[in-house]
Design an enzyme around this catalytic site. Structure first.
Site, PDB file in Angstrom:
ATOM      1  N   CYS A 120       0.861  -1.189   0.000  1.00 36.83           N
ATOM      2  CA  CYS A 120       0.000   0.000   0.000  1.00 36.83           C
ATOM      3  C   CYS A 120       0.893   1.233   0.000  1.00 36.83           C
ATOM      4  CB  CYS A 120      -0.896   0.014   1.240  1.00 36.83           C
ATOM      5  SG  CYS A 120      -2.246   1.211   1.100  1.00 36.83           S
ATOM      6  N   CYS A 122       0.015   4.251   1.594  1.00 39.59           N
ATOM      7  CA  CYS A 122      -0.311   5.259   2.611  1.00 39.59           C
ATOM      8  C   CYS A 122       0.788   5.495   3.641  1.00 39.59           C
ATOM      9  CB  CYS A 122      -1.628   4.945   3.302  1.00 39.59           C
ATOM     10  SG  CYS A 122      -1.636   3.396   4.219  1.00 39.59           S
ATOM     11  N   LYS A 195     -12.434  -4.611   2.190  1.00 42.47           N
ATOM     12  CA  LYS A 195     -11.845  -3.759   3.217  1.00 42.47           C
ATOM     13  C   LYS A 195     -12.704  -2.503   3.341  1.00 42.47           C
ATOM     14  CE  LYS A 195      -7.766  -1.107   4.444  1.00 42.47           C
ATOM     15  NZ  LYS A 195      -6.337  -0.881   4.208  1.00 42.47           N
ATOM     16  N   ARG A 217     -10.773   7.978   3.524  1.00 47.69           N
ATOM     17  CA  ARG A 217     -10.535   6.936   2.519  1.00 47.69           C
ATOM     18  C   ARG A 217     -11.833   6.393   1.904  1.00 47.69           C
ATOM     19  NH1 ARG A 217      -5.333   6.761   3.766  1.00 47.69           N
ATOM     20  NH2 ARG A 217      -4.469   5.774   5.630  1.00 47.69           N
ATOM     21  N   GLU A 233     -16.616  -7.764  -4.705  1.00 48.67           N
ATOM     22  CA  GLU A 233     -15.181  -7.444  -4.590  1.00 48.67           C
ATOM     23  C   GLU A 233     -14.349  -8.723  -4.506  1.00 48.67           C
ATOM     24  OE1 GLU A 233     -13.202  -4.985  -4.749  1.00 48.67           O
ATOM     25  OE2 GLU A 233     -14.273  -3.116  -4.362  1.00 48.67           O
ATOM     26  N   LYS A 248     -12.052  -7.307   6.227  1.00 50.54           N
ATOM     27  CA  LYS A 248     -11.410  -6.440   7.207  1.00 50.54           C
ATOM     28  C   LYS A 248     -12.268  -5.213   7.476  1.00 50.54           C
ATOM     29  CE  LYS A 248      -7.474  -3.460   7.707  1.00 50.54           C
ATOM     30  NZ  LYS A 248      -6.427  -2.759   7.040  1.00 50.54           N
ATOM     31  N   TYR A 313      -2.917  -8.693  16.457  1.00 46.70           N
ATOM     32  CA  TYR A 313      -1.811  -8.225  17.295  1.00 46.70           C
ATOM     33  C   TYR A 313      -1.656  -9.095  18.541  1.00 46.70           C
ATOM     34  CZ  TYR A 313      -2.427  -4.472  14.025  1.00 46.70           C
ATOM     35  OH  TYR A 313      -2.547  -3.784  12.849  1.00 46.70           O
TER      36      TYR A 313
HETATM   37  C1  PBG Z   1      -3.066   0.314   4.843  1.00 47.38           C
HETATM   38  C2  PBG Z   1      -3.624  -0.481   5.961  1.00 47.38           C
HETATM   39  C3  PBG Z   1      -4.431  -0.068   7.043  1.00 47.38           C
HETATM   40  C4  PBG Z   1      -4.589  -1.200   7.857  1.00 47.38           C
HETATM   41  C5  PBG Z   1      -3.915  -2.253   7.240  1.00 47.38           C
HETATM   42  N1  PBG Z   1      -3.341  -1.784   6.059  1.00 47.38           N
HETATM   43  C6  PBG Z   1      -4.953   1.251   7.429  1.00 47.38           C
HETATM   44  C7  PBG Z   1      -5.901   1.962   6.593  1.00 47.38           C
HETATM   45  O1  PBG Z   1      -6.400   1.473   5.584  1.00 47.38           O
HETATM   46  O2  PBG Z   1      -6.145   3.104   6.944  1.00 47.38           O
HETATM   47  C8  PBG Z   1      -5.342  -1.247   9.156  1.00 47.38           C
HETATM   48  C9  PBG Z   1      -4.883  -2.287  10.131  1.00 47.38           C
HETATM   49  C10 PBG Z   1      -5.372  -2.099  11.518  1.00 47.38           C
HETATM   50  O3  PBG Z   1      -6.154  -1.187  11.851  1.00 47.38           O
HETATM   51  O4  PBG Z   1      -4.955  -2.903  12.361  1.00 47.38           O
HETATM   52  N2  PBG Z   1      -3.937   0.811   3.927  1.00 47.38           N
END
Ligand code: PBG
Length: 324
Positions: A120, A122, A195, A217, A233, A248, A313
């Site tokens: 990604c 970001c 997601k 986002r 998706e 997710k 985690y």
């Molecule tokens: C990157 C990404 C994110 C998460 C995983 N990959 C954050 C987002 O999309 O803002 C979130 C993981 C988490 O909250 O534990 N795009």
């Protein structure tokens, strides 16, 4: 047949009987531990909003990888905090970047641990969005090219699985084509397929230093009320070559984990995201609930819903609890 012939309590009388009819068993094999790789040496910086989770430099990542594998967890997923950010996130495909170095070192020192990488933009862009920003919006097709560079760089470093989390349309196909053209036919893709634009990513954005600097986002991540769209998706990602599909976050979307598993019968991952982690950990620290029991209950529910893999985690702690 009804009561008094039926007495479900007969099989709940003691732990042995309960063990015999237990339907779902969480195992260390189900878990994946997310890790945050940062620059430097000897760095271990705790994330304020995620007590017990830290950003770590490569040397400490290796120690953590050893312990995680020893606890029985088969895989980690790496997120990078680059030395510098720019407009297009060019550190994402630096072959000597933090994530790339961590992959090489893990594959050398803990070779049996599967290495997944989050793909990604970001964490690498100065504006914090998951792609190229043009006229205030994230440009889908221009972003694909950058994601491909990042995925290829991870594959060159030795990643077993790349996991695009950006939610651009067509990224799975673009990455699959590029991997195949470059001799990485064996590198698998775990797609963050469904997601959602979720409030539960809050603590992660501190951990990965990836908060968007303007807007949000919602023009690329999914709208939380949409279930049928999640199925579409997943279908598109499978058509484009995804090996594993992900839902997710996990807890507010258990219905979709179930639907995806029932509908497609493919390997399904679920991400027990940062906000889901922090809620339980905070309540545990405050003595408001029993962290270990709450965690096992939640992760077991994600598995019962149909997840084959759970990114969490809690992975190392739970694996130890399960085998100890
Ligand atoms: C990157 C990404 C994110 C998460 C995983 N990959 C954050 C987002 O999309 O803002 C979130 C993981 C988490 O909250 O534990 N795009």
């Amino acid at each position: 047949m009804a009561f008094p012939v039926n007495r479900p309590r007969r099989l709940r009388r003691n732990e042995t009987l309960r063990r015999m009819v237990r339907e779902t068993r969480l195992a260390p094999d189900d878990l994946v531990l997310p890790l945050f790789v940062c620059p430097g040496r000897g760095v271990k910086r705790e994330v304020t909003s995620m007590p017990g989770v830290a950003q770590m430099s490569v040397d400490n990542i290796i120690a953590e990888a050893h312990e995680t594998f020893a606890a029985g967890v088969p895989a980690v997923i790496l997120f990078g905090l680059p030395e510098r950010k720019d407009n297009i996130g060019s550190e994402a495909w630096n072959d000597d970047g933090e994530v790339q170095r961590a992959i090489r070192e893990i594959k050398e020192r803990v070779p049996s641990l599967a290495v997944i990488t989050d793909v990604c933009m970001c964490e690498y862009t100065d504006h914090g969005h998951c792609g190229v920003v043009r006229e205030g919006d994230v440009d889908n097709d221009a972003t694909l090219e950058l994601l491909v560079r990042e995925a290829l760089s991870h594959a060159r470093a030795g990643a077993d699985i790349v996991a695009p989390s950006d939610m651009m349309d067509g990224r799975v196909g673009a990455i699959r084509d590029a991997l195949d053209e470059n001799g990485f036919q064996q590198v698998a893709i775990m797609a963050y397929s469904a997601k959602f634009a979720s409030a539960f990513y809050g603590p992660f954005r501190e951990a990965a230093d990836s908060a968007p600097q303007f807007g949000d986002r919602r023009s690329y991540q999914m709208d939380p009320p949409n279930g049928d769209e999640a199925i579409r998706e997943v279908m598109y990602d499978l058509e484009e070559g995804a090996d594993i599909v992900m839902v997710k976050p996990a807890l507010a979307y258990l219905d979709l984990i179930w639907r995806v598993k029932q509908e497609f019968g493919v390997p399904v991952a679920a991400y027990n995201v940062s906000g889901e982690f922090s809620m339980i950990r905070a309540a545990g620290i405050n003595g408001w609930l029993d962290e270990k029991r709450a965690t096992l209950e939640v992760l077991t529910s994600i598995k019962r819903a149909g997840a084959d893999l759970i990114l969490t985690y809690f992975a190392k702690d739970v694996a130890r609890a399960l085998s100890g």
